[in-house]
Every structure is written in C-alpha cells, then in structure tokens.
Scaffold this active site. Structure first.
Site, PDB file in Angstrom:
ATOM      1  CD  GLU A  98      -2.573  -3.552  -6.849  1.00  0.00           C
ATOM      2  OE1 GLU A  98      -1.356  -3.517  -6.642  1.00  0.00           O
ATOM      3  OE2 GLU A  98      -3.311  -2.561  -6.807  1.00  0.00           O
ATOM      4  CG  ASP A  99      -5.383  -5.121  -2.980  1.00  0.00           C
ATOM      5  OD1 ASP A  99      -4.348  -5.181  -3.657  1.00  0.00           O
ATOM      6  OD2 ASP A  99      -5.712  -4.119  -2.332  1.00  0.00           O
TER       7      ASP A  99
END
Length: 762
Positions: A98-99
C-alpha cells in the site's frame, strides 16, 4: 494506517533509530524462538530487511521510524496470538504494497504465494474498514469478512494491526481518536471476541473507553486501585479452603484473581443504571489445573467443582457448563458462583491449562494455525459454521450499509444456547433466538415456509424465544410465504438476511408489476411513462421515491383513476379534458430550510463550509448552540463527553460519545466526526428527564416538588405520576444548564425516604 511525515535525520538520530529498530527486531526473534513453532528464522529476517528498506526514511505521527509499527504488529502476532513464521512475515510486510512501489507480485516472487495472499488481503482492507460513502463502507467490510473466510490469518493480523494503532492512538488528533476508537468498539472488539482472543478483546475495549471517556476511565481505575486491598483480602480468605482441598486431591493447579475491566464495569453501570459500589462481580477466581491426561480433563473439572461445592453454597441458577458445550469461539470452562464467608457471591472459573490457553490466545489462532499446518479450518469446527453463515449473508447484497453491519453484529456479540432437534442433534444458537431463527438455521426452505413450532412437544408461535435445552420441531406448509412482520422477531443474522432477501425479491416483482400497470394506464390516456409524470404522481400521492410509487400501485395500495389524470393535466376535477405539456411545479424536489427548536424561537442551523477545519475542536457556546442539531437519541448537554457529526446538509449534530447512534456514526462516517468542547456560561437551558420510583406514601410527591422548586429552583416542564400496588412511578421533565445540575438534582432527591430508584432517562 497512519499519516506519515518525512523529516531529515542527523547522524546521531539515525544511530539511535538504528539501535531502536534492531532491539525491537531482536525481541521479536526471541519471542518466535521461544515458541513451539518450527524455527524459520531466515525468512523472518528476510521479510524484516525487505520491509525496513521499503519504509526507509518514513516516520509515524509519533516520530518513531515507520518500521517500528510492522515490527510491533508482528510481535503481537507472535507473543500474544501464538502465530508462526508465515503470519510474522505477513505482519512485517503488511503495509509494503500500500505504501511503496512494490506489488503483490513482487511479494509472491520473493516470499511465496501464501505470504503474498495474506499481504494482498491485508492491503484490500487497509486504512480502516470504512470509506467516505455508505456503499464503500459495506464493500470494504465485506472484503474483510471474505478474506477472513479465505484465510483467517488475514483478520488475525488485522486485529494485531488495530491493537498496535490503539496502543499508539495518543499521537492522533481527537476527532481521529473518536473515529478509530468507535470503529474498534463497533467491529474489532466483537471480532476478537468471536475468534476467542479474550485478552486482546479486553484491551481493545479498554483503550477505546480510555479515549472516548477519559474522565470515567480514570475514575473507575482510581476506584479499582482504592478497593484493591479489600479485594485481595477477600481473595485470600475465600481461596484458602479451596487451596487446602485441591492440595489433598494432589492435582497441580494455580489460582488467579480475575478483576473486571474498567470498560466492563462502566458498561454494566450504564446498562443496569447502578453505581460502582453496586457492582458485586468485580472479583472472580480462576482455577487452572494440569489434568492427568487430555481424556480426563473434563472429569477433573467436575471433581474440582464437587470439592469446592462442599466448602461453599453455590448459586442454583449460575452454573455454566462450557466444558461439555464449548462456546462457538472454542471457549471451554466450568463457571460456578459461590457464597463467600462475607456474604458476597464470587464466581469461580475452572479450566485446564489447555482450556486457559485457548481462552486467552484464541481457538483459531493457537490451534488451527501452528506452523506447518494446512491453513484450513477443520470441517467440524463451529468457527467454520460461523464463517459459512457469513458467506451466506455476503451472497445477498444489502442495500443499506448500516443494516448490513448491524446484521453481522447480531452474530458477533451473541452469547450461545444449546437447542436440540427432534432427533436429539444439538445445535448452537445465539441467546435470545426464536423458533423462526431455528427454522432458518435448519434450511432456508424450512424457514420461508414455517407456520409454527413445537418446543418440548408444545405448540408455540414463531416468535417464541428459545432457551438452552429446548427440543424444537418446526412445522411447515407449502402455502406459507415469508411475512414482512417476521423481521421484527427474527434475531439471528442468517434469518434476518434471508427474510430481507426474500422480501426484496418479492418487492422487486411487485414494483415491476406496478410499473407495467402505470405504463398501461398512461397509454390508455394517450400519455407516456416519463420521469416528469412519475415525479408529479409521487408528489400527488405524497410518496418520496418512484420505486415506492410502483410498489404501491403493484400492491393495489393506490388505484389509479381520474384524479391522477387531472393532476397530470394540471386541471381542476371535472374540468374540460385536454392535453397540456407537463410543467414541473416550482417546489418539486426542494426541501424546506431546517430549523432547530431547542427553545421557542426557531433558529437557522449552522452550515459548515469547505474551509472548516475538522481536525480542530469545535467550541460550543451559548451563541452557537441553538444553531446545532441536538437529536433526541441522546440529548447531549454541557458537561457530557460529546462529539460532533457533520450530516449530509453540512449541519453539526451533537451526540454523547456513548450514544448508540454515535457508535454507528463513528464506525461508519469517521471523516465527518469532530471533537466538541463546551464553552457555556449557564445562559442556555437544556432538556433533562429524570425517572423516580419508590414506595408510595402520603406527602412523597410534595417532597419531590419541594426539593426541585424551592430548594434547587429548578424549572419543572412536565410531571407525570402513577401509582400501582403501592409503588410510586414518576417522570420529571426539567430544564437544566449542564450535567452538574443533573447530578445535584439526583443527589438531592436521593435524600427522600422511600425513593428507591432515581435515574436520568437518555
């Protein structure tokens, strides 16, 4: 996940961070190496180094390196859930996709398909389970439940993630704290409970309580500390004879004192409307023994029960046999309540070491997913039955997100009872369930065609509530169909979901028929089925949506006639026929300006603009309070722990933080929650309702009104009194300035003899 900031590091800070991260990872490895799992240290080190490099230079809001969060989540998974290397690696990697620029495919190439599958599941439900829109909330929650049924480790790691976020919640602004705490209490704590994670469930509840009601939390903690000595004395005196009896039995054992959690105490105070002093089950005693063998542990439980039952008188209605009939989350124990030497009832919980481990760490986590396991839930597991029920509910889309969440929560919170079929088969059902729920539990066809039931061979209606030990036979008829009223007494998630699905299907059929009837009716009068015609008929019949108009026509609630034609042609009844082009009337689709009537003068509501800063507290004062919405669900007044909710019209609603409606709002519309601070100066009066009950006598009412009017100078708006069989019951509707006024009133009324119960009605 947390908001992050990027800041430059000097050499000293970098060295300190390096040491902090290395120490934390060393602690994680030691935890894993002391577990019974196969020692796959290399892949854990590989996952750690990969995650550290991926999150390099990123910090949490607290200021610590971001990698500390994945390490902490992995530590909870290892030390507090007993999970193995696959879960630890997944926890270390859970925010990478996600990051950062890495993909699930990258994870699969480096760490294999199983870890990639879990990380993918965690990524799909990241950032909290709820988004900005209702449809997104329902979809994200469905994703969470679906990933849970694919591999339950996804939700176990998600719970670890939530627990660490709750432990570090102090770095977040207040409005975010309420949103996260509300979401935790609404979804994650019940999920932890359903999965047998008792210790984690308790911590999630207490942390949520701490941030939502800090004053009450500290008050209860202080009272627990001040009464600790007396509890210890009771524990020692109560357990001394028990220890002596167990020593004679020669069975290895330990005895612990279990103290009720602050959240659990507060919940009971709220639900029962009692004070701290009136809660008598704060202390419980837990006996954990080592059986001779796995085969004898149930017999050993009852041997201990017989031994202590000879020492103390037991409560006849408080024996709970979770040994022979484990809870759906795997919990096993024998609970008995005994009368102590000091006249207090004390609950004793009898468990084997194995039962205690399951109770604290979780049935699914500790026993189903030891390293080297298949990752599958056993077919005989009641947990698997629950997941199957969840899948059935997910098969039918719910139109309303909050209905969907509430349906799921019915099963998350429910306690269990045991019900028998006519053939003697045992079925686990939620407490409070009805014969109708049991019918749908057997099969959807049985439920949708049931006409009644026999409970213990006696005929009962479908709304009859079942109790443990009931034998139930469902009576069916092919001519019977689902009735809309069934929703009112169905209690299980499965029954409600199936009934609503059938009703929606039937409603769609009726709507379709109604639409066809309207179309034919208009064609007979040389008109077309247009949006404008439908809108005008909706307005004429005072119906809000076209779907409801079609349903009313299809169900013959509305019979179309000349008046409908007159309305469409904009003519007076009986006038000359003729076609006129439809012109929408000016007020169509518009709403009247909303006002609040906290006093006699209606005031235009405050509208929040785009420049409004939702992260900062909103100060409620005497000048703006009348421009806010104060719903009747909780009627917040100055002094309450309150929050604000920005509704669809950008008005601010005031709610108490413990309001049931606020609970739903926090967990579903977190981005619209704002922190409320009171800045009142006792110029504005608010409504408060107090109920008084007691033994009726001459002059009692006079004393009540005397204290309120003369002693306290309180404005009594309305007084309702009734007496029956010598019992006095009254409702006082008052005007007060703040919460302290309510406390003063209740304390003053408490001095009146014969008044047994005084409480505010929310």
């Amino acid at each position: 996940m947390d908001e992050t900031t990027h800041t430059p590091k000097d050499a000293d800070r970098e060295a300190t961070d390096e040491q902090l991260v290395n120490d934390a990872f060393e602690q994680l490895l030691n935890s894993y190496l002391s577990s019974p799992h196969r020692k796959k240290v290399d892949i854990i080190k590989k996952a750690f180094n990969f995650a550290r490099q991926a999150h390099k230079g990123v910090r949490r809001l607290s200021g610590e390196p971001y990698i500390m969060h994945p390490i902490s989540v992995a530590m909870i998974a290892s030390a507090e859930m007993g999970l193995g290397s696959t879960s630890i690696c997944s926890a270390l990697l859970h925010d990478v996709v996600e990051d950062t620029d890495y993909t699930v495919e990258d994870i699969e190439t480096i760490f294999g398909s199983k870890i990639a599958q879990i990380v993918d599941g965690l990524t799909k439900i990241s950032g909290g389970i709820f988004g900005d829109q209702a449809s997104a909330q329902a979809e994200n929650f469905k994703k969470l439940l679906l990933t849970m049924s694919d591999d339950i480790r996804v939700i176990l790691i998600k719970i670890c993630d939530r627990l660490h976020n709750m432990r570090t919640l102090s770095s977040q602004p207040a409005n975010k704290q309420y949103k996260i705490a509300g979401e935790t209490l609404y979804i994650y704590a019940p999920l932890a409970n359903r999965l047998g994670l008792n210790r984690i469930k308790n911590e999630l509840e207490n942390l949520s309580f701490k941030y939502e009601h800090p004053t009450e939390y500290e008050s209860i903690r202080t009272k627990l500390a001040s009464t600790e000595e007396s509890r210890n004395t009771l524990f020692e005196h109560f357990t001394a004879p028990i220890r002596e009896a167990l020593d004679k039995m020669g069975m290895p054992y330990v005895i612990h004192a279990r103290v009720k959690t602050p959240y659990s105490i507060w919940s009971k105070m709220q639900n029962k409307q009692v004070t701290f002093k009136e809660i008598y089950d704060i202390l419980a005693v837990r006996i954990i023994f080592t059986p001779e063998s796995r085969e004898t542990e149930i017999d050993d439980c009852f041997k201990i029960y017989v031994a202590i039952n000879k020492l103390y008188r037991s409560h006849p209605d408080r024996l709970r046999d979770w040994v022979n009939h484990p809870k759906a989350n795997g919990y096993q124990a024998l609970h008995v309540t005994l009368m102590s030497q000091t006249g207090q009832w004390v609950e004793v919980q009898i468990r084997s070491e194995r039962m205690d481990e399951i109770a604290e760490q979780g049935f699914a986590a500790h026993w189903k997913y030891k390293e080297g396991g298949t990752g599958e839930i056993g077919e005989d597991s009641e947990l698997n039955d629950w997941l199957h029920t969840i899948k059935e509910i997910l098969d039918d889309p719910q139109p309303d997100a909050m209905d969907f969440l509430d349906t799921i929560k019915l099963n998350l919170f429910a306690s269990e009872i045991f019900v028998f079929t006519p053939k003697g088969e045992i079925r686990t059902m939620p407490a409070g369930c009805t014969a109708l729920d049991f019918a749908f539990q057997i099969h959807t066809f049985v439920g949708s065609h049931c006409i009644g039931a026999k409970v213990n061979h006696k005929l009962v209606p479908l709304s009859h509530r079942l109790t443990s030990g009931d034998q139930v036979e469902i009576l069916t008829s092919k001519s019977q169909h689902v009735n809309a009223s069934w929703v009112n007494f169905a209690t299980t998630a499965k029954a409600k979901a199936k009934i609503q699905a059938i009703l929606r299907h039937n409603a769609r059929e009726i709507q379709k028929e109604g639409e066809n009837i309207l179309k034919d009716f208009l064609e007979q009068h040389d008109m077309e089925l247009t949006t404008s015609a439908i809108d005008r008929l909706c307005s004429f019949h005072d119906i809000s949506k076209p779907e409801k108009l079609f349903h009313a026509i299809g169900s013959k609630t509305i019979i179309l006639g000349d008046k409908d034609i007159d309305e469409l042609l904009e003519r007076k009844p009986g006038g000359k026929k003729g076609w006129r082009k439809y012109v929408p009337f000016i007020g169509a689709g518009k709403e009247e300006p909303t006002t609040t009537s906290n006093d006699d003068n209606a005031t235009t509501l405050l509208v929040v603009g785009k420049e409004f800063n939702r992260k900062k507290p909103f100060y409620v004062d005497d000048d703006n309070v009348m421009r806010l919405v104060i719903p009747k669900c909780c009627r917040a007044i100055p002094g309450d722990d309150a929050l604000g909710f920005i509704d669809n019209k950008n008005h601010i609603e005031l709610h108490r933080r413990n309001c049931s409606v606020a609970d739903r709002l926090k967990s579903s519309f977190g981005n619209r929650i704002i922190d409320i601070k009171w800045n009142m100066h006792r110029r504005t009066l608010f409504d408060a309702t107090i109920r008084v009950r007691g033994i009726d006598r001459i002059g009692l009412l006079n004393e009540v009104t005397g204290i309120l009017s003369q002693q306290l100078n309180v404005n009594i708006q309305k007084l309702t009194i009734s007496t029956k069989d010598g019992v006095f019951d009254g409702t006082l509707e008052l005007k007060v300035y703040d919460r302290s006024d309510v406390k003063v009133i209740i304390d003053a009324l408490s001095s009146i003899p014969n008044l047994e119960e005084i409480k505010e009605i929310q």
